[in-house]
Design a protein around this motif. Structure first.
Motif, PDB file in Angstrom:
ATOM      1  N   GLU A  76      16.025  -2.532   4.058  1.00 24.66           N
ATOM      2  CA  GLU A  76      15.957  -1.084   3.835  1.00 24.66           C
ATOM      3  C   GLU A  76      15.037  -0.760   2.661  1.00 24.66           C
ATOM      4  O   GLU A  76      14.223   0.166   2.737  1.00 24.66           O
ATOM      5  N   LEU A  77      15.164  -1.516   1.593  1.00 24.93           N
ATOM      6  CA  LEU A  77      14.312  -1.302   0.422  1.00 24.93           C
ATOM      7  C   LEU A  77      12.843  -1.495   0.778  1.00 24.93           C
ATOM      8  O   LEU A  77      11.987  -0.671   0.423  1.00 24.93           O
ATOM      9  N   LEU A  78      12.521  -2.567   1.480  1.00 25.18           N
ATOM     10  CA  LEU A  78      11.133  -2.847   1.851  1.00 25.18           C
ATOM     11  C   LEU A  78      10.573  -1.758   2.761  1.00 25.18           C
ATOM     12  O   LEU A  78       9.408  -1.353   2.618  1.00 25.18           O
ATOM     13  N   THR A  79      11.372  -1.276   3.689  1.00 24.16           N
ATOM     14  CA  THR A  79      10.930  -0.203   4.585  1.00 24.16           C
ATOM     15  C   THR A  79      10.606   1.058   3.797  1.00 24.16           C
ATOM     16  O   THR A  79       9.564   1.696   4.008  1.00 24.16           O
ATOM     17  N   VAL A  80      11.474   1.431   2.883  1.00 22.42           N
ATOM     18  CA  VAL A  80      11.268   2.646   2.089  1.00 22.42           C
ATOM     19  C   VAL A  80      10.004   2.537   1.241  1.00 22.42           C
ATOM     20  O   VAL A  80       9.157   3.449   1.231  1.00 22.42           O
ATOM     21  N   ILE A  81       9.828   1.426   0.538  1.00 25.18           N
ATOM     22  CA  ILE A  81       8.651   1.270  -0.330  1.00 25.18           C
ATOM     23  C   ILE A  81       7.370   1.213   0.504  1.00 25.18           C
ATOM     24  O   ILE A  81       6.337   1.787   0.119  1.00 25.18           O
ATOM     25  N   GLU A  82       7.417   0.566   1.657  1.00 29.54           N
ATOM     26  CA  GLU A  82       6.233   0.517   2.525  1.00 29.54           C
ATOM     27  C   GLU A  82       5.819   1.916   2.964  1.00 29.54           C
ATOM     28  O   GLU A  82       4.632   2.272   2.930  1.00 29.54           O
ATOM     29  N   ILE A  83       6.783   2.721   3.386  1.00 29.51           N
ATOM     30  CA  ILE A  83       6.478   4.081   3.827  1.00 29.51           C
ATOM     31  C   ILE A  83       5.933   4.914   2.675  1.00 29.51           C
ATOM     32  O   ILE A  83       4.959   5.662   2.831  1.00 29.51           O
ATOM     33  N   LEU A  84       6.527   4.785   1.502  1.00 28.54           N
ATOM     34  CA  LEU A  84       6.044   5.528   0.340  1.00 28.54           C
ATOM     35  C   LEU A  84       4.616   5.122  -0.028  1.00 28.54           C
ATOM     36  O   LEU A  84       3.756   5.976  -0.273  1.00 28.54           O
ATOM     37  N   GLU A  85       4.370   3.824  -0.077  1.00 31.17           N
ATOM     38  CA  GLU A  85       3.049   3.345  -0.498  1.00 31.17           C
ATOM     39  C   GLU A  85       1.954   3.801   0.466  1.00 31.17           C
ATOM     40  O   GLU A  85       0.858   4.198   0.044  1.00 31.17           O
ATOM     41  N   LYS A  86       2.250   3.794   1.765  1.00 32.87           N
ATOM     42  CA  LYS A  86       1.235   4.161   2.760  1.00 32.87           C
ATOM     43  C   LYS A  86       0.919   5.648   2.737  1.00 32.87           C
ATOM     44  O   LYS A  86      -0.090   6.068   3.311  1.00 32.87           O
ATOM     45  N   ALA A  87       1.758   6.435   2.072  1.00 34.14           N
ATOM     46  CA  ALA A  87       1.448   7.860   1.926  1.00 34.14           C
ATOM     47  C   ALA A  87       0.151   8.062   1.160  1.00 34.14           C
ATOM     48  O   ALA A  87      -0.527   9.081   1.326  1.00 34.14           O
ATOM     49  N   PHE A  88      -0.216   7.093   0.318  1.00 40.99           N
ATOM     50  CA  PHE A  88      -1.348   7.257  -0.581  1.00 40.99           C
ATOM     51  C   PHE A  88      -2.531   6.358  -0.199  1.00 40.99           C
ATOM     52  O   PHE A  88      -3.441   6.169  -1.008  1.00 40.99           O
ATOM     53  N   LYS A  89      -2.507   5.849   1.012  1.00 35.14           N
ATOM     54  CA  LYS A  89      -3.622   5.048   1.506  1.00 35.14           C
ATOM     55  C   LYS A  89      -4.311   5.801   2.644  1.00 35.14           C
ATOM     56  O   LYS A  89      -3.683   6.130   3.643  1.00 35.14           O
ATOM     57  N   GLY A  90      -5.589   6.100   2.471  1.00 36.12           N
ATOM     58  CA  GLY A  90      -6.309   6.850   3.489  1.00 36.12           C
ATOM     59  C   GLY A  90      -6.135   8.346   3.310  1.00 36.12           C
ATOM     60  O   GLY A  90      -5.586   8.829   2.325  1.00 36.12           O
ATOM     61  N   ASP A  91      -6.634   9.085   4.294  1.00 39.50           N
ATOM     62  CA  ASP A  91      -6.644  10.532   4.225  1.00 39.50           C
ATOM     63  C   ASP A  91      -5.266  11.109   4.530  1.00 39.50           C
ATOM     64  O   ASP A  91      -4.408  10.457   5.135  1.00 39.50           O
ATOM     65  N   ASN A  92      -5.060  12.354   4.110  1.00 36.92           N
ATOM     66  CA  ASN A  92      -3.901  13.148   4.482  1.00 36.92           C
ATOM     67  C   ASN A  92      -4.384  14.463   5.078  1.00 36.92           C
ATOM     68  O   ASN A  92      -5.350  15.027   4.587  1.00 36.92           O
ATOM     69  N   PRO A  93      -3.744  14.999   6.105  1.00 41.13           N
ATOM     70  CA  PRO A  93      -2.595  14.429   6.810  1.00 41.13           C
ATOM     71  C   PRO A  93      -3.005  13.280   7.716  1.00 41.13           C
ATOM     72  O   PRO A  93      -4.174  13.128   8.059  1.00 41.13           O
ATOM     73  N   LYS A  94      -2.009  12.477   8.110  1.00 42.54           N
ATOM     74  CA  LYS A  94      -2.281  11.325   8.967  1.00 42.54           C
ATOM     75  C   LYS A  94      -0.989  10.877   9.632  1.00 42.54           C
ATOM     76  O   LYS A  94       0.102  11.283   9.251  1.00 42.54           O
ATOM     77  N   ILE A  95      -1.131  10.019  10.620  1.00 42.05           N
ATOM     78  CA  ILE A  95       0.018   9.394  11.268  1.00 42.05           C
ATOM     79  C   ILE A  95      -0.272   7.911  11.388  1.00 42.05           C
ATOM     80  O   ILE A  95      -1.407   7.522  11.684  1.00 42.05           O
ATOM     81  N   ILE A  96       0.736   7.078  11.071  1.00 40.58           N
ATOM     82  CA  ILE A  96       0.561   5.637  11.129  1.00 40.58           C
ATOM     83  C   ILE A  96       1.665   5.011  11.976  1.00 40.58           C
ATOM     84  O   ILE A  96       2.726   5.614  12.173  1.00 40.58           O
ATOM     85  N   THR A  97       1.393   3.823  12.459  1.00 38.68           N
ATOM     86  CA  THR A  97       2.385   3.031  13.175  1.00 38.68           C
ATOM     87  C   THR A  97       2.875   1.929  12.248  1.00 38.68           C
ATOM     88  O   THR A  97       2.068   1.215  11.630  1.00 38.68           O
ATOM     89  N   LEU A  98       4.179   1.782  12.107  1.00 37.09           N
ATOM     90  CA  LEU A  98       4.739   0.727  11.237  1.00 37.09           C
ATOM     91  C   LEU A  98       4.814  -0.591  11.996  1.00 37.09           C
ATOM     92  O   LEU A  98       4.977  -0.619  13.209  1.00 37.09           O
TER      93      LEU A  98
END
Length: 345
Positions: free
Chosen positions: A323-345
């Motif tokens: 759960e911790l790894l999932t949360v941090i991964e989602i948070l970190e990817k918010a700041f990689k690349g352009d916004n708005p965006k959609i990603i596949t985990l």
């Protein structure tokens, strides 16, 4: 059996969201509080609890009686301090955000595992009363299969003078980390994530607005925070195939704590009936039912009950590593690349 612990940092986090709850627990003893710059006036408020204050972190690290260290320092220091504590054979509870990158998170988890220690984020909002009400409704099953959930924590703070330039000082890492964790604790890892993250008050500062959408197989979750909302949304809105539930007001523990009302006070943090959530659904017999859902009692101290059991009796952690790894991964990817965006985990 008594668990001796220390706290690193002596600001609002430690004095408002940790110590009032820890000091009620008879099986946990706060032996040390480390702060780089001593606050002698504030220390007087805790003189009756036999806590030793220090500006030398070695006093904590070299004390073999200390088995747990809670880190309440600024986010940029979390990784280094957690790593230092683990290397000195201390289990660790880390205020949000746990770390600033997924790489840091993995390193800390691996180190803790290699040394047989416990490390966990302080996800106290799993014990928000509003979230407990939501869980109560979902677990009751009256809404049927869930199709959509929306979670808001909004403010009206038009002035922004914070100068928080680093991404981990913004709303996503500071608040999104909590409401994202709540969802992951309920539904696990999503398949796709949509992001719209920005600063709407001062573009030079860290984000103060986000909308994050989590896509699961058959339903969607929307998480949103803005600092320019004068009339707030419902805290939770959830729809299922047989009904809906809405909860307008947020957990009141923070409100009480800010007023100096402590958790041992009668009625602490309790909702009034006007704050209860409303559920409307079609029963299995076809009857339409509308009722208010009494709000459960919130208690941030239950995080400490859990980590005590994890350290002393090897019970499962409240926030597991996946759960911790999932949360941090989602948070970190918010700041990689352009916004708005959609990603596949």
């Amino acid at each position: 059996m008594k668990l001796n612990m220390a706290i690193l940092g002596f600001g609002k986090s430690a004095t408002r969201y940790h110590l009032p709850y820890i000091l009620l627990r008879k099986d946990i003893n706060v032996k040390w509080i480390y702060n780089r710059n001593r606050k002698l006036e504030l220390e007087k408020d805790f003189k009756n609890h036999n806590i030793s204050f220090t500006d030398n972190i070695s006093d904590v690290l070299n004390d073999d009686e200390v088995k747990l260290v809670t880190i309440c320092t600024p986010p940029s220091t979390h990784y280094d301090l957690a790593n230092l504590c683990l290397l000195n054979n201390k289990s660790v509870l880390v205020e949000k955000p746990f770390a600033t990158t997924l790489k840091e998170t993995k390193k800390l988890l691996d180190l803790a595992k290699s040394k047989g220690l416990t490390i966990m984020p302080y996800q106290n909002r799993r014990f928000d009363s509003d979230f407990l009400a939501l869980k109560k409704v979902i677990d009751g099953g009256n809404l049927g299969e869930i199709v959509e959930l929306e979670s808001h924590i909004d403010y009206y703070r038009p002035e922004d003078t914070s100068n928080n330039l680093d991404y981990y000082n913004g709303s996503v890492f500071g608040l999104g980390v909590h409401i994202l964790d709540q969802v992951v604790s309920l539904f696990g890892r999503p398949e796709k994530v949509f992001y719209d993250v920005k600063s709407i008050r001062n573009p030079s500062n860290a984000d103060d607005y986000y909308e994050i959408q989590l896509f699961y197989n058959t339903f969607k979750v929307k998480l949103k925070t803005s600092h320019l909302v004068k009339l707030p949304y419902y805290r939770f809105t959830i729809h299922g195939k047989r009904g809906s539930f809405i909860k307008r007001s947020i957990d009141r523990q923070e409100e009480f704590l800010k007023k100096g009302i402590l958790p041992e006070t009668k009625g602490f943090g309790l909702d009034t009936p006007n704050d209860y959530g409303l559920m409307n659904y079609i029963s299995t017999t076809g009857e339409e039912i509308t009722k208010f859902i009494e709000t459960p009692i919130g208690d941030y101290g239950r995080v400490y009950d859990n980590i005590y059991s994890a350290i002393m009796y090897h019970k499962p952690k409240l926030v597991n590593d996946d759960e911790l790894l999932t949360v941090i991964e989602i948070l970190e990817k918010a700041f990689k690349g352009d916004n708005p965006k959609i990603i596949t985990l």
